[in-house]
Design an enzyme around this catalytic site. Structure first.
Site, PDB file in Angstrom:
ATOM      1  N   ARG A 288       0.827  -1.223   0.000  1.00 36.25           N
ATOM      2  CA  ARG A 288       0.000   0.000   0.000  1.00 36.25           C
ATOM      3  C   ARG A 288       0.847   1.252   0.000  1.00 36.25           C
ATOM      4  O   ARG A 288       0.397   2.317  -0.458  1.00 36.25           O
ATOM      5  CB  ARG A 288      -0.980  -0.036   1.183  1.00 36.25           C
ATOM      6  CG  ARG A 288      -2.009  -1.152   1.053  1.00 36.25           C
ATOM      7  CD  ARG A 288      -2.924  -1.224   2.262  1.00 36.25           C
ATOM      8  NE  ARG A 288      -2.223  -1.583   3.485  1.00 36.25           N
ATOM      9  CZ  ARG A 288      -2.025  -2.832   3.892  1.00 36.25           C
ATOM     10  NH1 ARG A 288      -2.468  -3.834   3.175  1.00 36.25           N
ATOM     11  NH2 ARG A 288      -1.381  -3.077   5.008  1.00 36.25           N
TER      12      ARG A 288
ATOM     13  N   GLU B 228       5.603  -9.869  14.778  1.00 35.51           N
ATOM     14  CA  GLU B 228       5.131 -10.426  16.043  1.00 35.51           C
ATOM     15  C   GLU B 228       5.480 -11.922  16.119  1.00 35.51           C
ATOM     16  O   GLU B 228       5.936 -12.424  17.129  1.00 35.51           O
ATOM     17  CB  GLU B 228       3.625 -10.207  16.153  1.00 35.51           C
ATOM     18  CG  GLU B 228       3.096 -10.473  17.545  1.00 35.51           C
ATOM     19  CD  GLU B 228       1.611 -10.187  17.642  1.00 35.51           C
ATOM     20  OE1 GLU B 228       1.039  -9.669  16.666  1.00 35.51           O
ATOM     21  OE2 GLU B 228       1.037 -10.508  18.689  1.00 35.51           O
TER      22      GLU B 228
HETATM   23  P1  AMP Z   1       4.902  -1.885  11.581  1.00 36.44           P
HETATM   24  O1  AMP Z   1       6.141  -2.475  10.987  1.00 36.44           O
HETATM   25  O2  AMP Z   1       4.468  -2.557  12.842  1.00 36.44           O
HETATM   26  O3  AMP Z   1       5.022  -0.380  11.734  1.00 36.44           O
HETATM   27  O4  AMP Z   1       3.716  -2.174  10.572  1.00 36.44           O
HETATM   28  C1  AMP Z   1       3.566  -1.361   9.464  1.00 36.44           C
HETATM   29  C2  AMP Z   1       3.141  -2.148   8.269  1.00 36.44           C
HETATM   30  O5  AMP Z   1       2.115  -3.082   8.565  1.00 36.44           O
HETATM   31  C3  AMP Z   1       2.592  -1.230   7.201  1.00 36.44           C
HETATM   32  O6  AMP Z   1       3.037  -1.694   5.945  1.00 36.44           O
HETATM   33  C4  AMP Z   1       1.099  -1.314   7.360  1.00 36.44           C
HETATM   34  O7  AMP Z   1       0.468  -1.338   6.098  1.00 36.44           O
HETATM   35  C5  AMP Z   1       0.852  -2.606   8.104  1.00 36.44           C
HETATM   36  N1  AMP Z   1       0.021  -2.466   9.302  1.00 36.44           N
HETATM   37  C6  AMP Z   1       0.399  -2.696  10.575  1.00 36.44           C
HETATM   38  N2  AMP Z   1      -0.610  -2.539  11.425  1.00 36.44           N
HETATM   39  C7  AMP Z   1      -1.673  -2.195  10.674  1.00 36.44           C
HETATM   40  C8  AMP Z   1      -3.047  -1.879  10.980  1.00 36.44           C
HETATM   41  N3  AMP Z   1      -3.528  -1.907  12.235  1.00 36.44           N
HETATM   42  N4  AMP Z   1      -3.852  -1.536   9.965  1.00 36.44           N
HETATM   43  C9  AMP Z   1      -3.376  -1.508   8.688  1.00 36.44           C
HETATM   44  N5  AMP Z   1      -2.114  -1.794   8.348  1.00 36.44           N
HETATM   45  C10 AMP Z   1      -1.270  -2.142   9.321  1.00 36.44           C
END
Ligand code: AMP
Length: 178
Positions: A65, A102
């Protein structure tokens, strides 16, 4: 820096679809598909991020995205766009960076040849900032390739997950923080 209560933030709020328990139980998924499908939404997002990203000479978008935001932003800035792919999508040779999820690990990749990244001023872009692990890995990957990552830009920040802190001292521009 985070926009609060302005027209862009209100558009994001009204065009985000909330999906409970996706992709895992307990996760509140923020689906920005309606925002990107809206002409005003996409224009407002790219315009607001372009103000913050002025001076960048390449926009790197995170699979998948992030590609949408990155391409719209690059068009505004007059730069090219680099797709930072999930592992296994690009033909060799690639540069790769592993990061923790995770459960388990994931990999981000960029081409190892054909794009000169040394000293390029790169803004890294995604739709949502959660824990920050994905953008931190993209940053390491681009810096290993010689780029100067100047900032991270996201549409929506899930503030309680602390992603901004993980990326510090890199400046983070989010258009909506919840
Ligand atoms: P992070 O590495 O934990 O910051 O996760 C970011 C990535 O996971 C991005 O590419 C987001 O598109 C996706 N992502 C993580 N959590 C969500 C959420 N609650 N809703 C939508 N996309 C998420």
């Amino acid at each position: 820096m985070t926009a609060r209560g302005g027209p862009v933030e209100n558009l994001i709020a009204s065009l985000t679809r909330e999906v409970a328990d996706f992709p895992t139980p307990g996760t509140q998924f923020k689906d920005l598909t309606p925002l990107f499908a809206d002409a005003r939404g996409l224009a407002a997002v790219s315009e607001a991020l372009a103000d913050a990203a002025a001076g960048a000479d390449l926009v790197a978008g995170i699979d998948a995205r992030g590609f949408l935001v990155a391409a719209a932003l690059a068009t505004r800035l007059g730069t090219g766009v680099l797709a930072v792919r999930k592992g296994g999508k690009l033909p060799p040779p690639v540069l790769a960076e592993q990061y923790h999820l995770e459960y388990g690990t994931a990999v981000l990749e960029i081409p190892a040849s054909g794009i000169e990244l040394t000293a390029r001023r790169v803004v890294i872009v995604d739709d949502v900032l959660a824990t920050g692990g994905t953008l931190a890995a993209a940053r390491r990957l681009l810096e290993h390739a010689g780029a100067v990552v100047t900032m991270a830009a996201v549409v929506l920040e899930l503030a309680e997950l602390g992603g901004r802190g993980l990326l510090a001292p890199l400046p983070v521009r989010s258009l909506r923080s919840i």
